[in-house]
Design an enzyme around this catalytic site. Structure first.
Site, PDB file in Angstrom:
ATOM      1  N   HIS A 239      -7.671  -5.339  -0.789  1.00 32.58           N
ATOM      2  CA  HIS A 239      -6.473  -4.583  -0.420  1.00 32.58           C
ATOM      3  C   HIS A 239      -5.749  -5.230   0.765  1.00 32.58           C
ATOM      4  CE1 HIS A 239      -4.076  -0.912  -0.633  1.00 32.58           C
ATOM      5  NE2 HIS A 239      -4.147  -0.793   0.675  1.00 32.58           N
TER       6      HIS A 239
ATOM      7  N   ASP B 158      -9.695  -4.977  -4.897  1.00 26.33           N
ATOM      8  CA  ASP B 158      -9.155  -3.903  -4.049  1.00 26.33           C
ATOM      9  C   ASP B 158     -10.029  -2.663  -4.202  1.00 26.33           C
ATOM     10  OD1 ASP B 158      -7.631  -1.850  -2.858  1.00 26.33           O
ATOM     11  OD2 ASP B 158      -5.758  -2.882  -3.320  1.00 26.33           O
TER      12      ASP B 158
ATOM     13  N   SER C 133       0.839  -1.202   0.000  1.00 24.26           N
ATOM     14  CA  SER C 133       0.000   0.000   0.000  1.00 24.26           C
ATOM     15  C   SER C 133       0.877   1.256   0.000  1.00 24.26           C
ATOM     16  CB  SER C 133      -0.957  -0.036   1.195  1.00 24.26           C
ATOM     17  OG  SER C 133      -1.937   0.973   1.078  1.00 24.26           O
TER      18      SER C 133
END
Length: 413
Positions: A357, A324, A207
């Site tokens: 995610h 995601d 991320s």
């Protein structure tokens, strides 16, 4: 003028004394009450963020709904989180809070497997190393988020180094990249003491950490190419006098997981979810393009040196899940296209269906399916890595799989 100078000197001395006393008290707290001290610091940071940044955050009704889902998600996984936290603070194999630089939060954790202990005593070969940069939206990151990965990699005889960095508003994105650069330099200089093999290391980020790691990688290789040698800082950092500290080509690979590589393109997506991106302008000093690794590939300086810069890059593996919701899958696919257009040939774009995610770093490892480890081991061990995975002892899920599945659907990420 003399009185102003003396007043400034006096204030600086007071600030320095206070900072020294604060650091000493914090060190004492971490040595004796690490869990309380860590969470107290989180509380202080949260209050500071709320007071200083209340005018930076703008939320719509959609964001409030996402926040409610996040609370439910955290409650559903809380017992598993507590298990991880207890191991993180009490496992003697984890060397926590090692300072690597002078700035606030410049600490790292080292996960040392038994194979590394043998290497330290000269009774075995040095072991592979993974340098991991966690996510956290540039605001709530903590090196402890690497705990699941570090604990699992120790089972395969791999050292993991979790690098912390200043979060916003204590630092802006260029500060974060600078912190990570210092941390990586420290690893190259010191990891052999812990039994690590500097010739078998890879860099990875998830991320926000994937964004920062990619930025460091590109800025560093560009600096090396433009200056004809090694470097230890980013383009935004002051040129280092010690240009020989490390080179990006010394990494076996770079693994980016679910990274937001273009902040300009990400802003409309955040706005569509009720997370208005005003704060992004503050954490980049209104320079979204300058803080986006994908946009760096369009700069005049990159085009001038790209042939030499690309030749320095290690193999790049970009991983992203189609489900995601926080960072759309096009973030990795667009970045991969830009890298290929710049001449990067050793690049893998790994897009997985059904993955969110957080699945690769939270729900997946909790159910004992870790895509990160499946990617990392072949890089570090080469042929035979798959056999290591198959022969590894099967671990029971940390929490009921049905609850993990429901949590994945509830997750706003």
């Amino acid at each position: 003028a003399d009185s102003d100078r003396s007043a400034l000197t006096w204030r600086d001395a007071v600030v320095e004394r206070f900072r020294g006393a604060h650091d000493a008290l914090e060190d004492w707290g971490y040595r004796n009450f690490p869990v309380i001290t860590d969470h107290f610091n989180f509380l202080v940071y949260g209050i500071d963020l709320a007071v200083r940044g209340v005018h930076w955050f703008q939320f719509g009704m959609v964001a409030i709904w996402l926040g409610a889902r996040l609370i439910v998600y955290a409650i559903m996984l809380l017992p598993a989180f507590i298990r991880i936290m207890l191991v993180y603070y009490h496992d003697p194999r984890i060397h926590r809070r090692i300072r690597y630089g002078p700035a606030e939060r410049e600490y790292l954790d080292i996960y040392v497997p038994k194979e590394a202990l043998l290497a330290q005593r000269g009774e075995g070969p040095k072991v592979p190393v993974v340098v991991a940069v966690m996510g956290g939206a540039f605001i709530i990151g903590h090196r402890g988020y690497n705990a699941q990965l570090g604990l699992r990699l120790m089972d395969f005889g791999v050292i993991t180094v979790g690098i912390d960095y200043r979060n916003f508003p204590r630092g802006i994105i260029p500060d974060m990249v600078e912190d990570i650069g210092r941390g990586v330099r420290w690893v190259f200089q010191n990891i052999e003491v812990y039994g690590g093999d500097v010739g078998n290391m890879m860099l990875m980020g998830q991320s926000a950490g994937a964004h920062l790691g990619a930025t460091l990688l590109l800025e560093h290789c560009l600096m090396e190419a433009s200056q004809g040698g090694r470097a230890d800082g980013g383009i935004r950092s002051k040129p280092s006098k010690r240009m020989h500290e490390f080179s990006v080509k010394d990494f076996k690979a770079y693994l980016g997981i679910s990274g937001p590589y273009d902040l300009i393109k990400l802003a409309p997506h955040l706005a569509s979810r009720g997370l208005y991106p005003k704060i992004m302008y503050h954490m980049t000093e209104h320079d979204l393009a300058g803080c986006s690794p994908e946009r760096l590939l369009d700069t005049e300086e990159w085009n001038k040196h790209k042939k030499a810069a690309v030749s320095l890059l290690p193999p790049i593996h970009l991983f992203h899940g189609y489900n995601d919701k926080a960072v759309p899958v096009w973030s990795s696919s667009d970045f991969a296209e830009k890298l290929k257009a710049s001449g990067v040939k050793n690049l893998t774009l790994d897009l997985r269906r059904g993955m969110t995610h957080t699945y690769p770093v939270i729900e997946g490892p909790m159910r004992r399916h870790d895509p990160q480890v499946e990617i990392i081991l072949p890089v570090l061990f080469g042929p035979g890595a798959e056999r290591r995975l198959h022969e590894a002892a099967a671990l029971p899920p940390m929490w009921p799989v049905r609850i993990l599945d429901v949590a994945g659907h509830v997750s706003p990420f």
